[in-house]
Design a protein around this motif. Structure first.
Motif, PDB file in Angstrom:
ATOM      1  N   ARG A  75      -1.113   1.395  -9.014  1.00  0.00           N
ATOM      2  CA  ARG A  75      -1.726   0.224  -8.359  1.00  0.00           C
ATOM      3  C   ARG A  75      -0.946  -0.228  -7.123  1.00  0.00           C
ATOM      4  NH1 ARG A  75      -5.571  -2.662 -11.671  1.00  0.00           N
ATOM      5  NH2 ARG A  75      -5.197  -4.496 -10.383  1.00  0.00           N
ATOM      6  N   ASP A  76       0.263   0.293  -6.951  1.00  0.00           N
ATOM      7  CA  ASP A  76       1.072  -0.081  -5.784  1.00  0.00           C
ATOM      8  C   ASP A  76       0.718   0.736  -4.542  1.00  0.00           C
ATOM      9  OD1 ASP A  76       2.734  -2.121  -6.947  1.00  0.00           O
ATOM     10  OD2 ASP A  76       3.740  -0.538  -8.067  1.00  0.00           O
ATOM     11  N   ALA A  77      -0.146   1.726  -4.693  1.00  0.00           N
ATOM     12  CA  ALA A  77      -0.587   2.488  -3.526  1.00  0.00           C
ATOM     13  C   ALA A  77      -1.452   1.595  -2.640  1.00  0.00           C
ATOM     14  CB  ALA A  77      -1.370   3.719  -3.973  1.00  0.00           C
ATOM     15  N   GLY A  78      -1.427   1.858  -1.340  1.00  0.00           N
ATOM     16  CA  GLY A  78      -2.262   1.083  -0.426  1.00  0.00           C
ATOM     17  C   GLY A  78      -1.531   0.732   0.852  1.00  0.00           C
ATOM     18  N   TYR A  79      -1.987  -0.347   1.481  1.00  0.00           N
ATOM     19  CA  TYR A  79      -1.446  -0.781   2.771  1.00  0.00           C
ATOM     20  C   TYR A  79      -0.547  -1.997   2.564  1.00  0.00           C
ATOM     21  CZ  TYR A  79      -5.074   2.187   4.777  1.00  0.00           C
ATOM     22  OH  TYR A  79      -5.860   3.252   5.104  1.00  0.00           O
ATOM     23  N   TYR A  80       0.608  -1.982   3.196  1.00  0.00           N
ATOM     24  CA  TYR A  80       1.535  -3.106   3.146  1.00  0.00           C
ATOM     25  C   TYR A  80       1.654  -3.684   4.562  1.00  0.00           C
ATOM     26  CZ  TYR A  80       2.760  -1.860  -1.593  1.00  0.00           C
ATOM     27  OH  TYR A  80       2.708  -1.604  -2.941  1.00  0.00           O
ATOM     28  N   PHE A  81       1.250  -4.958   4.681  1.00  0.00           N
ATOM     29  CA  PHE A  81       1.266  -5.628   5.980  1.00  0.00           C
ATOM     30  C   PHE A  81       2.420  -6.625   6.014  1.00  0.00           C
ATOM     31  CE2 PHE A  81      -3.175  -4.393   5.399  1.00  0.00           C
ATOM     32  CZ  PHE A  81      -3.424  -3.742   6.598  1.00  0.00           C
ATOM     33  N   VAL A  82       3.228  -6.534   7.051  1.00  0.00           N
ATOM     34  CA  VAL A  82       4.306  -7.493   7.252  1.00  0.00           C
ATOM     35  C   VAL A  82       3.991  -8.299   8.517  1.00  0.00           C
ATOM     36  CG1 VAL A  82       5.724  -5.780   8.494  1.00  0.00           C
ATOM     37  CG2 VAL A  82       6.795  -7.832   7.526  1.00  0.00           C
ATOM     38  N   THR A  83       4.156  -9.611   8.410  1.00  0.00           N
ATOM     39  CA  THR A  83       3.952 -10.513   9.546  1.00  0.00           C
ATOM     40  C   THR A  83       5.251 -11.263   9.798  1.00  0.00           C
ATOM     41  OG1 THR A  83       1.660 -10.836   8.864  1.00  0.00           O
ATOM     42  CG2 THR A  83       2.529 -12.368  10.486  1.00  0.00           C
ATOM     43  N   LYS A 136       2.223  -8.589   2.549  1.00  0.00           N
ATOM     44  CA  LYS A 136       0.998  -8.561   1.731  1.00  0.00           C
ATOM     45  C   LYS A 136       0.665  -7.111   1.388  1.00  0.00           C
ATOM     46  CE  LYS A 136      -1.323 -12.732   3.352  1.00  0.00           C
ATOM     47  NZ  LYS A 136      -2.505 -13.273   4.046  1.00  0.00           N
ATOM     48  N   HIS A 137       0.013  -6.957   0.237  1.00  0.00           N
ATOM     49  CA  HIS A 137      -0.425  -5.633  -0.209  1.00  0.00           C
ATOM     50  C   HIS A 137      -1.950  -5.623  -0.271  1.00  0.00           C
ATOM     51  CE1 HIS A 137      -1.121  -2.686  -3.722  1.00  0.00           C
ATOM     52  NE2 HIS A 137      -1.010  -1.991  -2.617  1.00  0.00           N
ATOM     53  N   VAL A 138      -2.558  -4.642   0.393  1.00  0.00           N
ATOM     54  CA  VAL A 138      -4.019  -4.514   0.405  1.00  0.00           C
ATOM     55  C   VAL A 138      -4.378  -3.140  -0.154  1.00  0.00           C
ATOM     56  CG1 VAL A 138      -6.091  -4.473   1.824  1.00  0.00           C
ATOM     57  CG2 VAL A 138      -4.220  -6.019   2.408  1.00  0.00           C
ATOM     58  N   SER A 139      -5.240  -3.152  -1.187  1.00  0.00           N
ATOM     59  CA  SER A 139      -5.687  -1.891  -1.790  1.00  0.00           C
ATOM     60  C   SER A 139      -7.106  -2.071  -2.297  1.00  0.00           C
ATOM     61  CB  SER A 139      -4.760  -1.496  -2.943  1.00  0.00           C
ATOM     62  OG  SER A 139      -4.923  -2.387  -4.030  1.00  0.00           O
ATOM     63  N   SER A 140      -7.608  -1.071  -3.010  1.00  0.00           N
ATOM     64  CA  SER A 140      -8.963  -1.172  -3.569  1.00  0.00           C
ATOM     65  C   SER A 140      -9.048  -2.249  -4.646  1.00  0.00           C
ATOM     66  CB  SER A 140      -9.389   0.185  -4.141  1.00  0.00           C
ATOM     67  OG  SER A 140      -8.452   0.628  -5.095  1.00  0.00           O
ATOM     68  N   TRP A 141      -7.895  -2.692  -5.172  1.00  0.00           N
ATOM     69  CA  TRP A 141      -7.874  -3.753  -6.179  1.00  0.00           C
ATOM     70  C   TRP A 141      -7.848  -5.147  -5.549  1.00  0.00           C
ATOM     71  CZ3 TRP A 141      -4.802   0.675  -7.246  1.00  0.00           C
ATOM     72  CH2 TRP A 141      -5.253   1.432  -8.335  1.00  0.00           C
ATOM     73  N   GLY A 142      -7.731  -5.223  -4.211  1.00  0.00           N
ATOM     74  CA  GLY A 142      -7.736  -6.521  -3.540  1.00  0.00           C
ATOM     75  C   GLY A 142      -6.495  -6.743  -2.693  1.00  0.00           C
TER      76      GLY A 142
END
Length: 200
Positions: A113-121, A68-74
């Motif tokens: 827009r690809d900047a941000g946090y990437y969560f892997v589960t 998942k990708h989490v950023s200021s855009w959602g």
């Protein structure tokens, strides 16, 4: 009575030992536990670059990997797949994501827009799961800076050309001056010789 009690105790100890061994064996055989390693938790990239979000997982059962990708855009789900099975890539990331067996993904042609946090589960089939995070920073290529560098380079090239021309002219003038001086010296020496001859 004492003998029978000792016998019961002996049997109880044997039964207890056997039970303990069986329980330990069952615990070893039961799939469970999943581990995840994130070798590079922080990635810096420029616009239009391809980046590898690298992880390495291990588990005993079949694992499901989700990014998942989490950023200021959602928050956006990127991809989900089971090891060896169908890969479900989100519509937003179609033709931009490549998945790997170790759980890593490659993201093509990144933008701001690809900047941000990437969560892997990583979740194994028996319910155990683990998480990992990668922070991605994306920077723009500032064309104004490149333009400034190009202009500065052109200016320095022009100054160098002017200096070379100036040095060539100076060298040429010096050569002409030396030639004239030599010619004058030769003329004056000839005149002196002629005067001496006349006097004689």
């Amino acid at each position: 009575l004492m003998r029978s009690l000792r016998g019961c105790r002996g049997r109880g100890a044997v039964v207890g030992t056997v039970t303990l061994c069986l329980a330990a064996g069952w615990a070893l055989q039961t799939p469970g536990g999943v581990s995840l390693v994130v070798p590079q938790p922080n990635i810096n990239a420029t616009v239009a670059q391809n980046i590898l979000l690298s992880v390495e997982y291990s588990c005993r059962g079949v694992a499901t990997i989700e990014w998942k990708h989490v950023s200021s855009w959602g928050t956006t789900k990127i991809v989900e797949w089971k090891s060896g099975n169908y890969v479900n890539i989100s519509t937003v990331y179609k033709d931009r994501v490549t998945t790997f067996e170790n759980g890593s993904i490659q993201l093509l042609n990144v933008g701001m827009r690809d900047a941000g946090y990437y969560f892997v589960t990583v979740t194994e089939e028996y319910g155990t799961n683990t998480y990992g995070t990668i922070i991605v920073n994306v920077y723009e290529i500032i064309y104004e800076d490149l333009h400034f560098v190009a202009v500065l380079f052109a200016f320095l090239a022009a100054v160098s050309a002017i200096l070379i021309c100036f040095m060539w002219l100076c060298n040429k003038s010096l050569h002409l001056f030396q030639k004239k001086t030599t010619h004058k010296l030769t003329t004056s020496t000839t005149e002196e010789i002629e005067l001496e001859t006349i006097e004689c």
